[in-house]
Design an enzyme around this catalytic site. Structure first.
Site, PDB file in Angstrom:
ATOM      1  N   ALA A   1       0.819  -0.838   0.059  1.00  0.00           N
ATOM      2  CA  ALA A   1      -0.457   0.173  -0.294  1.00  0.00           C
ATOM      3  C   ALA A   1       0.876   1.368   0.154  1.00  0.00           C
ATOM      4  O   ALA A   1       0.308   2.510   0.128  1.00  0.00           O
ATOM      5  CB  ALA A   1      -0.743  -0.146   1.300  1.00  0.00           C
ATOM      6  N   ALA A   2       2.275   0.694   0.214  1.00  0.00           N
ATOM      7  CA  ALA A   2       3.123   2.164  -0.116  1.00  0.00           C
ATOM      8  C   ALA A   2       2.820   2.908  -1.774  1.00  0.00           C
ATOM      9  O   ALA A   2       2.589   4.393  -1.335  1.00  0.00           O
ATOM     10  CB  ALA A   2       4.323   2.288  -0.540  1.00  0.00           C
ATOM     11  N   GLY A   3       2.392   2.370  -2.293  1.00  0.00           N
ATOM     12  CA  GLY A   3       2.024   2.779  -4.118  1.00  0.00           C
ATOM     13  C   GLY A   3       0.668   3.542  -3.559  1.00  0.00           C
ATOM     14  O   GLY A   3       0.753   4.743  -4.438  1.00  0.00           O
ATOM     15  N   ASP A   4      -0.358   2.877  -2.684  1.00  0.00           N
ATOM     16  CA  ASP A   4      -1.189   2.923  -3.183  1.00  0.00           C
ATOM     17  C   ASP A   4      -1.354   5.041  -2.359  1.00  0.00           C
ATOM     18  O   ASP A   4      -2.299   5.187  -2.100  1.00  0.00           O
ATOM     19  CB  ASP A   4      -2.507   2.598  -2.606  1.00  0.00           C
ATOM     20  CG  ASP A   4      -2.380   1.159  -3.330  1.00  0.00           C
ATOM     21  OD1 ASP A   4      -2.280   1.477  -4.870  1.00  0.00           O
ATOM     22  OD2 ASP A   4      -2.446  -0.295  -2.872  1.00  0.00           O
TER      23      ASP A   4
HETATM   24  O1  RIB Z   1      -1.472  -2.564  -3.689  1.00  0.00           O
HETATM   25  C1  RIB Z   1      -1.370  -3.081  -2.410  1.00  0.00           C
HETATM   26  C2  RIB Z   1      -2.900  -3.884  -2.161  1.00  0.00           C
HETATM   27  O2  RIB Z   1      -2.493  -4.603  -3.260  1.00  0.00           O
HETATM   28  C3  RIB Z   1      -3.228  -5.131  -1.418  1.00  0.00           C
HETATM   29  O3  RIB Z   1      -4.111  -4.474  -0.228  1.00  0.00           O
HETATM   30  C4  RIB Z   1      -3.518  -5.946  -2.126  1.00  0.00           C
HETATM   31  O4  RIB Z   1      -4.820  -6.153  -1.442  1.00  0.00           O
HETATM   32  C5  RIB Z   1      -3.846  -5.946  -3.341  1.00  0.00           C
HETATM   33  O5  RIB Z   1      -4.374  -5.442  -4.457  1.00  0.00           O
END
Ligand code: RIB
Length: 302
Positions: free
Chosen positions: A250-253
């Site tokens: 989730a760093a990129g998110d």
């Molecule tokens: O970008 C991270 C995400 O990628 C995770 O939370 C996982 O669910 C995948 O979709």
């Protein structure tokens, strides 16, 4: 307050802690296992709302306990979930995350309900998209839905941000041309352009190739090294914050949700917005798990 719409996936992440990735045919013991809210779309939406943006989410879940678990998180964070609908056959998406001792992960996805999002679902959310400042999406939901959403956004002068993740080759030209900003990491940039991103010269080459493919503005993230931007006539590099990484999930998110919440429509503050986004993701990587590790804006001090 910025109005952001995220179209994207919802997954329950099952995190499997292991010393290292198993070899083919090998049986290995895990040191631990746990469950957390995840999915690239949901993580980006949570990051945007925690950054302080008025955030709406377009997504699909199943009719199962995982769906209730995810909806509870969204409600707690104040995400607008009017367009999160339930599929009556597919289950809520799941991700199996193999997390090694160095904080690196490998992820296996069950798409489930995420793969049932249709253009009709997008059309039902067209007013919400039209009223937004910015629309974000990624590749864990069907491409036709993404293109439909980006078309509605561009007809209404809404800034579109494409996170081409997971990595995909042969992205339709139409989608690239509908994207105001594309935000790949180095692997995704290579999948699209065929150029291996290893240093600043290759980042410039990959960004230039993306421009020739029709994308106006490019941000390439390179993990702990930082992020590079190219707006055509202007480009630059923003260093990452040095921290002790526990889990990069989730760093990129986080980067994308925080970036969208801070970025001006004319992109004039791009370096400042990238620095803010980079600080937020440097906090995310210090805790295991996706949504539970995404910071609230009050804790993101530059
Ligand atoms: O970008 C991270 C995400 O990628 C995770 O939370 C996982 O669910 C995948 O979709």
């Amino acid at each position: 307050m910025k109005k952001i719409v995220v179209l994207g996936s919802i997954n329950v992440d099952i995190i499997l802690n292991i010393a290292r990735l198993p070899l083919p045919g090998e049986t290995m013991a895990m040191s631990d296992r746990s469950t957390a809210g995840g999915g690239k779309g949901a993580n980006q939406a949570i990051a945007a709302v925690r950054a302080g943006a008025d955030t709406s989410f377009i997504a699909k879940i199943g009719q199962d306990r995982s769906a209730d678990f995810m909806l509870d998180t969204f409600k707690y964070d104040g995400l607008n979930i009017d367009h999160v609908t339930k599929d009556d056959k597919a289950g809520t998406g799941q991700a199996y995350i193999l997390l090694d001792e160095k904080g690196q992960n490998s992820i296996l996805i069950y798409g489930g309900a995420n793969q049932t999002i249709t253009t009709k679902n997008i059309q039902n959310a067209s007013e919400t998209i039209a009223e937004a400042d910015c629309l974000i999406t990624e590749f864990e939901t069907p491409l036709e839905a993404t293109i439909e959403a980006f078309k509605i956004a561009k007809e209404n002068n809404v800034l579109t941000i494409l996170n081409p993740a997971p990595a995909k080759t042969n992205i339709p030209e139409e989608l690239l041309q509908l994207s105001d900003i594309i935000v790949p990491n180095e692997t995704e940039a290579e999948a699209i352009t065929g150029i291996k991103v290893t240093d600043e010269a290759s980042m410039v080459a990959a960004a230039n190739k993306l421009h020739t493919m029709g994308v106006k503005n490019v941000i390439i993230t390179v993990g702990a090294n930082g992020s590079f931007y190219s707006l055509g006539e202007k480009s630059g590099f923003v260093n990452a914050f040095k921290v002790n990484t526990v889990d990069t999930t989730a760093a990129g998110d986080t980067f994308i949700g925080y970036l969208a919440s801070a970025l001006d429509a004319d992109l004039s503050n791009i370096e400042e917005a990238m620095k803010f986004a980079s600080k937020a993701s440097s906090i995310t990587v210090q805790t295991q798990g996706a949504q539970n590790s995404i910071p609230y804006v009050k804790n993101v001090n530059i």
